[in-house]
Write an enzyme that holds these catalytic residues in place. Structure first.
Site, mmCIF file in Angstrom:
data_model
loop_
_atom_site.group_PDB
_atom_site.id
_atom_site.type_symbol
_atom_site.label_atom_id
_atom_site.label_comp_id
_atom_site.label_asym_id
_atom_site.label_seq_id
_atom_site.Cartn_x
_atom_site.Cartn_y
_atom_site.Cartn_z
ATOM 1 N N HIS A 362 1.943 0.056 7.056
ATOM 2 C CA HIS A 362 0.864 -0.762 6.517
ATOM 3 C C HIS A 362 -0.484 -0.065 6.579
ATOM 4 O O HIS A 362 -1.340 -0.259 5.734
ATOM 5 C CB HIS A 362 0.861 -2.131 7.184
ATOM 6 C CG HIS A 362 1.974 -2.947 6.646
ATOM 7 N ND1 HIS A 362 3.211 -2.977 7.230
ATOM 8 C CD2 HIS A 362 2.070 -3.663 5.501
ATOM 9 C CE1 HIS A 362 4.010 -3.712 6.484
ATOM 10 N NE2 HIS A 362 3.348 -4.140 5.442
ATOM 11 N N CYS A 674 5.810 -5.848 -6.568
ATOM 12 C CA CYS A 674 4.530 -5.709 -5.866
ATOM 13 C C CYS A 674 4.575 -4.638 -4.772
ATOM 14 O O CYS A 674 3.627 -4.456 -4.038
ATOM 15 C CB CYS A 674 4.086 -7.045 -5.277
ATOM 16 S SG CYS A 674 5.159 -7.617 -3.962
#
Ligand code: PEP
Ligand code: MG
Length: 762
Positions: A362, A674
């Site tokens: 992330h 996505c």
């Protein structure tokens, strides 16, 4: 055997340099194996020869004098075969080569094992005996184990230039150049700023101090604070402690006296090291000593010393300001997390280097969103010595260069300029529609989470937000945000894009996404308590979030809610139940809200086979290729050791994506992508050819993807898709697709990589 192994490894690791590490190793191996000889030959790639680097038992004068060609002798044979060679009579072997200077004619039996690090042969470890008898199986296994441990030590020494004085290593060994994984494209230059997570001893660097008195005072204060802290704990639990347990506090108290550990720390401070460095040095030495002891009682004491060390370090660091930055900087750390990155003063943040992590972590996603070049997965980077060094981050080639030459700096500065020019080029098309040459409209949405995304995305004419990662604003706080706080940041997001749709994903924590105030500690976090599993177990958290999203959407009506990590229909049904409850509650409170469309992420392989059932329950699907690839290929998205197995062009990944879009069409449900794949121009073209008409990506990649899509004919791309259907090798597929797209005139954005073009110069 295990005990001995542990001790040897510890001694080797604590040796001050490679030379002494090798010395220790050969002595220990010879003694443990009751052999007459133990030797290490290292492979010098520049000379293509093995050099005898250390030996116990061979003539000491032959060390660094004797060398062999790459396939010469028994050592060469071990290297070529990359497997152990165990002989009872070495001199009878046709490959045996005799060196008079070693005096090895007396030794009959020979056991050699290769030293290999990450598939690279570094040398050969050998033991020999006078007795003519093969080494037994357990001895062979022992030597293999030692060799595997030694490989890491040698590789680290090679990378940091510690082998420099030994006429060894590859040609570029003197250059401080480290290879990792390019996780956010671009090039950055700046001063290394090493982030040290608080109270982590291993990250504390050595620093010379000019203020010895000041450091001594800091140490005294830290000791006094720890003393008080321990006394308070002891008093609090006094009644429930046995006398033996209480004795532990006495041991701590003794260690905190000047005659104990603290005295040693002060001596190091007086010798010129700052308090934190002196503390680390002494504590680590004591831990090693205790861990190396044979008796389990003493080994356990290592933990006590560590605990005490961490407590003192926390006190020393309590008042230190983490981010006093005054110049363009490269943020460097053992494991930079998304929240550390976001905390760093953005005006000085030029690049990021993280030892752990990969392109799919992330933090990397956030770095890309910020447009900050990033390299991760550099296990050999000597982090403790980097603070203040000049560094270059080459996110194209996944390289980090420390203290570059003036010429190299100039070359990289010119790449920064070239990048800026390309961006100007791309910007000229930012207001154009994303329509392919054959007239197909592709909706390009943006993934958001940090505020910079929003500002840029508004300018770049996106179709809305395809994925708002709500966990990101949660990460930046010190507790769960209240309902009202959440209403405010969701409202801001919805209002900025209205009337365009904003897809808000409910809290997706777990895995590598941690909230500092809600730690989830598990052995296998990516297969554990993640995403919807956490929020369904905590309806009080989930309901607050849902209510806040709904309230934020009043009169804007552009909200869509997306559920992460869905693996079965029960999770959907339970979530829908809570969403409807939240909707009714909010309406009853007088808010005029509309029921938003609800969607689920397709990111667990099981979801691929349930599209029909999901389609009956929700309004849209969004494919999360980051997790889908990780779970489909069983490759941890954060583990740099297996990063090259994580491949978007893997035939299984491509088949899965095709099957999803086909099933979604069959069941008439809207589907988009996505995950990060949508941000790669070549993969985005393939996704469009498969039938995806909506892609959500990082704002940093949006213009490149649009540029590529506007220049392709999807009918031709469908043919390309058919061609790769018969291919079964991910790398071959990638090269073929990228080559074909470059031939079609997309070379500017497909593999846009100035680093490749200038590789000969540097
Ligand atoms: C994904 O898994 O592809 C995704 C978009 O979600 P995240 O990266 O936040 O896990
Ligand atoms: Mg995911």
């Amino acid at each position: 055997m295990l005990e001995t192994l542990r001790r040897i490894v510890q001694e080797v690791n604590s040796a001050p340099n490679l030379e002494s590490a090798l010395e220790v190793l050969v002595s220990q191996v010879r003694d443990t194996m009751n052999a007459e000889v133990a030797s290490i030959y290292l492979l010098d790639y520049s000379q293509k020869r093995y050099i005898l680097m250390a030996s116990k038992g061979l003539n000491p004068a032959s060390i660094r004098e004797v060398s062999l060609e790459i396939s010469e002798g028994l050592v060469g044979l071990v290297g070529v075969r990359e497997e152990p060679l165990n002989l009872e009579n070495a001199s009878a072997h046709p490959k045996f080569r005799y060196f008079a200077s070693t005096g090895e004619e007396r030794f009959q039996s020979f056991l050699g094992v290769p030293i290999i690090h990450q598939r690279k042969l570094l040398g050969v470890l050998v033991t020999q005996r006078i007795e003519q008898k093969r080494f037994d199986q357990s001895e062979e296994a022992f030597l293999i184990t030692i060799s595997a441990q030694l490989a890491g030590v040698i590789a680290a020494a090679e990378a940091t230039g510690a082998i420099t004085g030994m006429n060894l290593g590859s040609e570029d060994k003197y250059v401080s150049r480290f290879t990792g994984i390019g996780c956010a494209q671009g090039v950055a230059l700046g001063t290394a700023w090493v982030h040290r997570p608080k109270a982590q001893l291993s990250n504390v660097p050595d620093k010379v101090t000019a203020d010895i008195e000041g450091e001594l005072v800091k140490m005294d204060n830290a000791v006094a604070d720890v003393h008080d802290e321990l006394a308070a704990i002891a008093a609090k639990i006094a009644t429930s402690l046995s006398p033996q347990e209480h004795a532990l506090f006495d041991v701590y108290a003794q260690m905190l006296q000047d005659q104990g550990l603290v005295g040693e720390i002060k001596l190091r401070i007086q010798a010129g090291n700052w308090a934190e460095g002196a503390l680390r040095f002494v504590i680590e030495r004591h831990i090693k000593q205790f861990e190396g002891m044979d008796h389990p009682y003493f080994r356990e004491r290592a933990l006590d010393v560590k605990d005490l060390g961490i407590r003192m370090l926390a006190k020393l660091q309590a008042k230190a300001d983490n981010f006093i930055v005054t110049q363009p900087s490269i943020l460097v750390g053992e494991e930079i997390t998304a929240s550390v990155l976001m905390d760093f003063p953005s005006e000085y943040l030029k690049g990021v280097i993280s030892i752990r992590g990969t392109a799919n972590s992330h933090m990397a996603i956030v770095a890309r969103a910020l447009g900050v070049p990033c390299v991760m997965g550099l296990s050999l980077l000597p982090i403790r010595t980097l603070g203040g060094c000049f560094a270059i981050v080459d996110g194209y080639r996944g390289e980090v260069i420390i203290n570059p030459s003036v010429d190299l700096k100039r070359i990289y500065e010119s790449i920064v300029l070239t990048d800026a020019e390309l961006n100007v080029n791309l910007l000229s098309e930012q207001d154009e529609p994303c329509t392919t040459l054959n007239g197909v409209d592709i909706s390009l949405l943006v993934n958001t989470g940090i505020s910079t995304d929003v500002a840029l995305a508004k300018d770049r004419c996106t179709a809305g937000v395809g994925l708002y990662r709500t966990e990101i604003p949660f990460m930046a706080r010190e507790r769960f945000p209240s309902e009202q706080e959440q209403v405010e940041f969701y409202r801001h997001q919805l209002a900025e894009f209205a009337p365009r749709p904003v897809t808000m994903r409910t809290l997706d924590i777990g895995g590598d996404k941690m909230l500092p105030y809600f730690p989830i500690i598990e052995d296998n976090p990516f297969l554990g308590w993640r995403g919807i599993r956490v929020t369904l177990d905590h309806p009080e958290i989930f309901m607050v979030q849902l209510r806040a999203m709904l309230k934020a959407s009043v009169n804007l009506n552009n909200l869509r809610i997306l559920l992460p990590m869905i693996g079965n229909v029960f999770e959907i049904e339970e979530s829908l139940h809570l969403i409807h409850r939240a909707y009714l509650e909010v309406q009853e409170e007088g808010f005029n809200v509309q029921m938003p469309p609800i969607g689920v992420m397709i990111e667990i392989p099981a979801a691929i086979y349930q599209i029909g059932s999901f389609a009956q329950r929700v309004d849209f699907l969004s494919v999360g290729t980051n997790d889908l690839t990780q779970y489909l290929l069983a490759v941890d998205r954060n583990n740099s050791r297996v990063a090259d197995l994580y491949h978007g062009y893997h035939p299984a990944v491509l088949q899965a994506l095709k099957s999803i879009v086909k099933d979604a069409e069959k069941h008439r449900i809207e589907v988009s992508v996505c995950g990060e794949m949508a941000g790669d121009p070549a993969l985005a073209v393939l996704l469009a050819a498969m039938g995806y008409r909506s892609l959500s990506l990082s704002i940093a990649h949006l213009l490149r993807v649009k540029w590529a899509l506007r220049r392709v004919d999807l009918q031709q791309m469908e043919k390309l898709l058919e061609e790769i259907d018969s291919m079964d090798n991910a790398e071959v597929i990638r090269s073929y697709v990228e080559y074909s797209l470059c031939q079609s005139g997309l070379d500017q954005v497909i593999r846009f990589n100035p680093g490749v073009r200038i590789s000969n110069e540097i």
